[in-house]
Design a protein around this motif. Structure first.
Motif, PDB file in Angstrom:
ATOM      1  N   ALA A 199      -2.140   9.561  14.097  1.00 53.34           N
ATOM      2  CA  ALA A 199      -2.381   9.903  12.694  1.00 53.34           C
ATOM      3  C   ALA A 199      -3.856   9.831  12.330  1.00 53.34           C
ATOM      4  O   ALA A 199      -4.226  10.254  11.237  1.00 53.34           O
ATOM      5  CB  ALA A 199      -1.579   8.980  11.782  1.00 53.34           C
ATOM      6  N   GLY A 200      -4.694   9.292  13.211  1.00 54.53           N
ATOM      7  CA  GLY A 200      -6.116   9.196  12.921  1.00 54.53           C
ATOM      8  C   GLY A 200      -6.713   7.976  13.579  1.00 54.53           C
ATOM      9  O   GLY A 200      -6.001   7.029  13.931  1.00 54.53           O
ATOM     10  N   PRO A 201      -8.037   7.978  13.755  1.00 56.91           N
ATOM     11  CA  PRO A 201      -8.686   6.878  14.491  1.00 56.91           C
ATOM     12  C   PRO A 201      -8.560   5.525  13.822  1.00 56.91           C
ATOM     13  O   PRO A 201      -8.626   4.498  14.499  1.00 56.91           O
ATOM     14  CB  PRO A 201     -10.151   7.338  14.569  1.00 56.91           C
ATOM     15  N   LEU A 202      -8.395   5.484  12.491  1.00 59.44           N
ATOM     16  CA  LEU A 202      -8.275   4.205  11.788  1.00 59.44           C
ATOM     17  C   LEU A 202      -6.918   4.046  11.120  1.00 59.44           C
ATOM     18  O   LEU A 202      -6.722   3.156  10.283  1.00 59.44           O
ATOM     19  CB  LEU A 202      -9.389   4.078  10.734  1.00 59.44           C
ATOM     20  N   ALA A 203      -5.971   4.899  11.480  1.00 61.72           N
ATOM     21  CA  ALA A 203      -4.649   4.864  10.852  1.00 61.72           C
ATOM     22  C   ALA A 203      -3.800   3.746  11.449  1.00 61.72           C
ATOM     23  O   ALA A 203      -3.794   3.521  12.657  1.00 61.72           O
ATOM     24  CB  ALA A 203      -3.943   6.202  11.031  1.00 61.72           C
ATOM     25  N   HIS A 204      -3.080   3.049  10.565  1.00 61.36           N
ATOM     26  CA  HIS A 204      -2.158   1.997  10.956  1.00 61.36           C
ATOM     27  C   HIS A 204      -0.831   2.225  10.236  1.00 61.36           C
ATOM     28  O   HIS A 204      -0.723   3.071   9.339  1.00 61.36           O
ATOM     29  CB  HIS A 204      -2.698   0.615  10.577  1.00 61.36           C
ATOM     30  N   GLY A 205       0.158   1.436  10.616  1.00 60.11           N
ATOM     31  CA  GLY A 205       1.449   1.479   9.951  1.00 60.11           C
ATOM     32  C   GLY A 205       2.108   0.119   9.978  1.00 60.11           C
ATOM     33  O   GLY A 205       1.833  -0.700  10.876  1.00 60.11           O
ATOM     34  N   PRO A 206       2.954  -0.182   9.003  1.00 61.07           N
ATOM     35  CA  PRO A 206       3.662  -1.462   9.001  1.00 61.07           C
ATOM     36  C   PRO A 206       4.746  -1.494  10.069  1.00 61.07           C
ATOM     37  O   PRO A 206       5.401  -0.475  10.346  1.00 61.07           O
ATOM     38  CB  PRO A 206       4.273  -1.526   7.592  1.00 61.07           C
ATOM     39  N   THR A 207       4.948  -2.649  10.667  1.00 63.02           N
ATOM     40  CA  THR A 207       6.034  -2.828  11.616  1.00 63.02           C
ATOM     41  C   THR A 207       7.367  -2.884  10.865  1.00 63.02           C
ATOM     42  O   THR A 207       7.394  -3.096   9.644  1.00 63.02           O
ATOM     43  CB  THR A 207       5.855  -4.125  12.399  1.00 63.02           C
ATOM     44  N   PRO A 208       8.504  -2.712  11.568  1.00 68.13           N
ATOM     45  CA  PRO A 208       9.796  -2.846  10.880  1.00 68.13           C
ATOM     46  C   PRO A 208       9.964  -4.175  10.161  1.00 68.13           C
ATOM     47  O   PRO A 208      10.561  -4.232   9.082  1.00 68.13           O
ATOM     48  CB  PRO A 208      10.805  -2.684  12.023  1.00 68.13           C
ATOM     49  N   ARG A 209       9.426  -5.243  10.712  1.00 66.08           N
ATOM     50  CA  ARG A 209       9.544  -6.554  10.054  1.00 66.08           C
ATOM     51  C   ARG A 209       8.812  -6.549   8.714  1.00 66.08           C
ATOM     52  O   ARG A 209       9.325  -7.073   7.710  1.00 66.08           O
ATOM     53  CB  ARG A 209       8.980  -7.643  10.974  1.00 66.08           C
ATOM     54  N   LEU A 210       7.633  -5.951   8.661  1.00 66.22           N
ATOM     55  CA  LEU A 210       6.900  -5.871   7.403  1.00 66.22           C
ATOM     56  C   LEU A 210       7.586  -4.907   6.437  1.00 66.22           C
ATOM     57  O   LEU A 210       7.675  -5.183   5.234  1.00 66.22           O
ATOM     58  CB  LEU A 210       5.460  -5.428   7.654  1.00 66.22           C
ATOM     59  N   LEU A 211       8.089  -3.774   6.933  1.00 71.44           N
ATOM     60  CA  LEU A 211       8.804  -2.833   6.072  1.00 71.44           C
ATOM     61  C   LEU A 211       9.999  -3.508   5.407  1.00 71.44           C
ATOM     62  O   LEU A 211      10.235  -3.345   4.204  1.00 71.44           O
ATOM     63  CB  LEU A 211       9.270  -1.630   6.889  1.00 71.44           C
ATOM     64  N   ALA A 212      10.766  -4.265   6.187  1.00 76.66           N
ATOM     65  CA  ALA A 212      11.952  -4.927   5.632  1.00 76.66           C
ATOM     66  C   ALA A 212      11.560  -6.021   4.644  1.00 76.66           C
ATOM     67  O   ALA A 212      12.127  -6.120   3.548  1.00 76.66           O
ATOM     68  CB  ALA A 212      12.797  -5.507   6.763  1.00 76.66           C
ATOM     69  N   ALA A 213      10.578  -6.848   5.015  1.00 79.57           N
ATOM     70  CA  ALA A 213      10.167  -7.933   4.122  1.00 79.57           C
ATOM     71  C   ALA A 213       9.603  -7.382   2.814  1.00 79.57           C
ATOM     72  O   ALA A 213       9.884  -7.914   1.734  1.00 79.57           O
ATOM     73  CB  ALA A 213       9.131  -8.814   4.817  1.00 79.57           C
ATOM     74  N   HIS A 214       8.835  -6.307   2.890  1.00 82.18           N
ATOM     75  CA  HIS A 214       8.270  -5.708   1.683  1.00 82.18           C
ATOM     76  C   HIS A 214       9.384  -5.160   0.791  1.00 82.18           C
ATOM     77  O   HIS A 214       9.357  -5.341  -0.434  1.00 82.18           O
ATOM     78  CB  HIS A 214       7.289  -4.596   2.059  1.00 82.18           C
ATOM     79  N   ALA A 215      10.360  -4.488   1.382  1.00 80.96           N
ATOM     80  CA  ALA A 215      11.480  -3.980   0.582  1.00 80.96           C
ATOM     81  C   ALA A 215      12.207  -5.116  -0.134  1.00 80.96           C
ATOM     82  O   ALA A 215      12.608  -4.979  -1.295  1.00 80.96           O
ATOM     83  CB  ALA A 215      12.449  -3.207   1.473  1.00 80.96           C
ATOM     84  N   ILE A 216      12.351  -6.248   0.538  1.00 81.22           N
ATOM     85  CA  ILE A 216      13.092  -7.372  -0.039  1.00 81.22           C
ATOM     86  C   ILE A 216      12.318  -8.010  -1.186  1.00 81.22           C
ATOM     87  O   ILE A 216      12.857  -8.195  -2.284  1.00 81.22           O
ATOM     88  CB  ILE A 216      13.414  -8.401   1.063  1.00 81.22           C
ATOM     89  N   VAL A 217      11.040  -8.351  -0.964  1.00 80.30           N
ATOM     90  CA  VAL A 217      10.297  -9.005  -2.039  1.00 80.30           C
ATOM     91  C   VAL A 217      10.026  -8.033  -3.188  1.00 80.30           C
ATOM     92  O   VAL A 217       9.962  -8.434  -4.352  1.00 80.30           O
ATOM     93  CB  VAL A 217       8.974  -9.611  -1.526  1.00 80.30           C
ATOM     94  N   HIS A 218       9.895  -6.753  -2.874  1.00 81.36           N
ATOM     95  CA  HIS A 218       9.654  -5.766  -3.922  1.00 81.36           C
ATOM     96  C   HIS A 218      10.887  -5.597  -4.793  1.00 81.36           C
ATOM     97  O   HIS A 218      10.787  -5.518  -6.025  1.00 81.36           O
ATOM     98  CB  HIS A 218       9.266  -4.432  -3.280  1.00 81.36           C
TER      99      HIS A 218
END
Length: 409
Positions: free
Chosen positions: A223-242
């Protein structure tokens, strides 16, 4: 391009975070045939029979729960037509087509923002819906989203925001928050939020370097030289606290069924971590009993199994399902949640001294994130003097009648 479809953010609480683990006391919601149908088709096994409910009641419920796209994305036209009639099936497919077009526009905006971010040397990562869509977890056209959330390092956020404004993005006029800059709007009307923190996360914390060091962000070089993405653990935790902390008391701004759907999609893809992996990230804001009840509810819905009625004052899958349903379907329950939100968002009594000090005397970095850069010493003094009046304005916005406040989609 698709017309403007993202809504602005809510006014932010004037003193930071909501209290821990807001109490959920939903009324029991009767699972009428049309409601059972919507839940079965939105979450359950696709091939299993779901009955033939009254079409318009099923459509109304799907719309109220923000599940129209999921019904159409997970079930073909013929099945929906057989169960709901052709007119209702076509209406659902039209909704899915709109959401799919919006998702494509969002993906294009994400790619453009990643290119611009790389050009100024700032790493970034999409959050929530955009990250789930890029990973291929969400069925096409299944998910509505209110904006594009992009996480960046806090120190780099003002520089990137200036570059984006030079590129033609304009302020929306809505305030920022301690975890994000004021949102920007593209010429096409799409809204971008630069986040400097994923709020509500436990150790290692929600800022860029903490997430990177904790293995919760991963490189996405395609996606690009500085592109990152959340891991499934972060995706799930973010959905829960959000869904169960940040917006637990404001379902109009973020339908709780959407967080449930995000977890269900991770579950279906075999990417949803268990309670032991998620608890350190979401506790104490979402206690272990509520986390386990939520994961149990996701498993039951995805398996198409019966969710037992909620026991009074006991965290259970049934109680959480009642909250998800009542928050979108019961006006009286929503009103009670709104009243509690207005009181709790002003300040948590347990942390009053510290909250007051952080609110009235924030650091220079937070002042710059909120009000922009200052020129010289006099400019910094003026910016700090302006801050208490900004707090008063935000407090007034919080206390306005809810009907005059726009929610985040």
């Amino acid at each position: 391009m698709v017309q403007a479809f993202w809504r602005p953010v809510q006014p932010a609480p004037i003193m930071g975070a909501m209290p821990r683990a807001p109490r959920l006391d939903p009324p029991p919601v009767a699972l009428r045939p049309e409601l059972e149908y919507v839940l079965a088709r939105a979450f359950g096994p696709v091939g299993r029979s779901a009955g033939h409910p009254p079409p318009q009641r099923a459509l109304s419920l799907a719309r109220a729960l923000d599940l129209e796209g999921r019904l159409a994305a997970r079930n073909d036209l013929q099945r929906l037509a057989d169960e709901l009639g052709r007119a209702a099936a076509i209406e659902l497919l039209a909704r899915r087509a709109l959401l799919a077009a919006q998702a494509r526009a969002r993906a294009g905006l994400l790619s453009e923002m990643e290119r611009l971010s790389a050009a100024v040397g700032v790493p970034c990562a999409p959050l929530k819906g955009a990250a789930l869509e890029r990973r291929g977890v969400v069925p096409e056209g299944a998910r509505r989203a209110g904006d594009l959330d992009l996480l960046v390092p806090q120190a780099d956020a003002p520089r990137l925001a200036r570059a984006l404004r030079e590129h033609g993005l304009e302020p929306t006029g809505h305030p920022g928050h301690h975890h994000q800059l004021p949102p920007l709007r593209t010429r096409e009307g799409h809204v971008l939020e630069l986040h400097v923190e994923v709020p509500g996360l436990g150790p290692p914390g929600g800022r860029w370097q903490e997430l990177l060091a904790g293995g919760l962000l991963e490189r996405e070089p395609e996606a690009g030289p500085l592109a990152h993405g959340p891991t499934p653990r972060l995706l799930a935790a973010h959905a829960i606290v959000h869904g169960l902390w940040q917006h637990a008391l404001s379902p109009e701004s973020y339908p709780p069924a959407r967080a449930l759907a995000d977890l269900a999609d991770l579950h279906a893809a075999g990417l949803l971590p268990g309670a032991a992996a998620l608890a350190p990230l979401v506790e104490p804001l979402v206690p272990r009993t509520r986390l386990e009840a939520l994961l149990g509810l996701v498993a039951l819905l995805c398996a198409g199994e019966r969710v037992d009625p909620a026991a009074p004052l006991v965290e259970s899958p049934g109680r959480l399902l009642d909250h998800v349903l009542a928050a979108s379907l019961d006006a009286g329950y929503r009103a009670r949640l709104r009243r509690r939100e207005r009181l709790s968002s002003l300040c948590s009594p347990a942390h009053l001294p510290g909250a007051l000090w952080r609110a009235l005397a924030p650091g220079e970095a937070l002042l710059e994130l909120r009000y922009g850069p200052a020129r010289g010493t006099l400019g910094r003094i003026a910016r700090r003097a302006r801050h208490p009046f900004g707090l008063l304005g935000r407090a007034a916005a919080l206390l306005r009648p809810a009907a005059t406040r726009e929610g985040k989609a």
